[in-house]
Write an enzyme that holds these catalytic residues in place. Structure first.
Site, PDB file in Angstrom:
ATOM      1  CG  ASP A 209      -3.926   3.837   3.425  1.00  0.00           C
ATOM      2  OD1 ASP A 209      -3.620   4.908   3.175  1.00  0.00           O
ATOM      3  OD2 ASP A 209      -2.869   2.983   3.170  1.00  0.00           O
ATOM      4  CD  GLN A 212      -0.217   7.142  -3.108  1.00  0.00           C
ATOM      5  OE1 GLN A 212      -0.411   7.710  -4.067  1.00  0.00           O
ATOM      6  NE2 GLN A 212       0.649   6.957  -2.732  1.00  0.00           N
ATOM      7  CE  LYS A 235       2.016   8.378   0.317  1.00  0.00           C
ATOM      8  NZ  LYS A 235       3.406   8.240  -0.254  1.00  0.00           N
ATOM      9  CB  CYS A 373       5.465  -0.351   0.636  1.00  0.00           C
ATOM     10  SG  CYS A 373       6.732   0.924   1.045  1.00  0.00           S
TER      11      CYS A 373
END
Ligand code: PLP
Length: 415
Positions: A209, A212, A235, A373
């Site tokens: 993932d 970020q 993002k 989250c």
């Protein structure tokens, strides 16, 4: 202690860069905006806004359908973004880049199209304690259908993955490992290349993932050696509703489509349908065309500034913010990993996270408060919520200092 930066910020002209982001000039509650919620979504440079505007004013047409000039131009602009994204992550082929609405859709695509047909009772999916719900819930949903269970690799109190435990947990019943590259709460950078090597030795595919990570670390999927990489455009200074799944071609060839509909077929008969090759096999229906044109513009913008210079500046801001925040009495930083992205979760003794965030908002300062989250991570630290400051290269030392001063003032009111 946070590791030192690897490159110098060079001559980054921050005032000029800030002028590229129209929203940064706005006032909130009569105060100049200080936007410290970049991990939630980043602001958009004028070039991205203009690319979307230009698309609707001059080009708007559907992709891959019409032979007329507008259809051709729209398709070229849309597909050019795929080329840029493939270069951005050093993908071996543009056909391995699937456009999605974001990381959430990308992970769900892997869950339903790759994992669901393969899983059975007794199998496990290995995740870590620091995952976002987007990298937990899809695995639980396919687990509920197949009997597969989640296994969780632990972290330390300072918020680092215990790599030896992760490796020990890679046992034969693990059919997939799914790990965040950078924690959206702790800022921890996980050693994904090392994890991928260990997974590969055991024939276990690894999903990363990258939501970020992509704004802060140069992503090279070949060097990382993972099987799937998911990221989100919004993002990364791109419009909302844009994201990507990269996967090795062999996986994409073997995966059945997730959604069915137009654009993803070779031939449809009532007796049965044959599918287009990747990436189109996974892109049914009309996509967010203008959004992806904007995504391409965002990648152009990043390259025009220089990714390494952006990352070096963000690291410098992280060091400045961490030092300044440590001077606030009663403030506790959650996540003290050595390798960190510019994300700082924190709590202040006796002060409720939402109350502090609300009072900061009245000062024009946008920070996030809540569980981010990441309920299981909050449970690990024994808290219901934290505050979070997340920085982008357009933030300034002055903004961080104003934030720290505001916290000092507001803390006295609340404590
Ligand atoms: N994973 C992580 C680590 C995130 O921080 C986020 C968003 O905050 C997501 C996944 C979900 O991304 P999106 O909502 O863009 O699909």
């Amino acid at each position: 202690m946070i590791a030192a930066p690897v490159a110098s910020a060079g001559a980054l002209d921050v005032e000029r860069i800030r002028a590229d982001f129209p929203l940064l000039a706005r006032r909130v509650h009569g105060k100049p905006l200080i936007y410290l919620d970049n991990a939630n979504t980043s602001q958009k440079p004028a070039s991205v806004i203009e690319a979307v505007d230009h698309f609707y004013r001059r080009t708007n047409a559907n992709v891959a359908r019409a032979v007329h000039a507008l259809g051709d131009e729209a398709t070229s602009a849309f597909e050019a973004s795929r080329d840029k994204l493939a270069r951005f992550i050093n993908a071996p082929s543009r056909d391995e880049v699937i456009f999605t609405s974001g990381t959430t859709q990308a992970i769900n695509l892997v869950a339903y199209s790759y994992a669901l047909p393969r899983l059975q009772a007794g199998d496990t999916i290995l995740v870590t304690q620091m995952e976002h719900h987007a990298n937990i819930v899809p695995w639980q949903l396919v687990g509920a259908r197949t009997g597969a269970k989640l296994k969780v690799a632990p972290i330390t109190e300072s918020g680092e993955l215990i790599v030896e435990r992760f490796i020990e947990l890679l046992t034969p019943e693990v059919k997939l490992a799914a790990v965040t590259h950078v924690s959206n709460v702790l800022g921890t950078i996980n050693p994904v290349a090392q994890l991928a090597r260990e997974c590969r030795k055991r024939g276990i595919p690894l999903l990363v993932d990258g939501s970020q990570a992509a704004p802060h670390l140069r992503i090279d999927v070949r060097a990382l050696g993972c099987d799937f990489y998911a990221l989100t455009g919004h993002k990364l200074f791109a419009p909302t509703g844009t994201g990507m799944l990269w996967a090795r071609r062999a996986h994409l060839d073997a995966m059945p489509p997730f959604f069915g509909g137009g654009e993803m077929i070779r031939e449809v008969r009532f007796e049965g349908t044959t599918f287009a090759d990747p990436p189109h096999k996974f892109e049914a229906g009309t996509p967010n065309i203008a959004g992806f044109v904007g995504f391409g513009a965002a990648l152009d913008y990043i390259e025009s500034i220089g990714f390494e210079r952006m990352a070096a500046r963000e690291h410098e801001l992280l060091l400045h913010a961490t030092t300044a925040m440590r001077s606030i009495p009663g403030l506790r930083i959650i996540g003290e990993a050595r390798d960190k992205a510019p994300v700082i979760a924190f709590l202040i003794d006796g002060v409720h996270a939402h109350d502090l965030a609300t009072l900061l908002d009245h000062e024009g300062i946008a920070v996030r408060s809540g569980h981010h989250c990441a309920h299981p991570l909050m449970q690990f630290f024994g808290v219901a919520a934290t505050l979070r400051v997340s920085l982008a290269f357009y933030n300034t030392h002055a903004e961080i200092d104003a934030f720290v001063a505001a916290v000092q003032r507001v803390r006295k009111l609340l404590a």
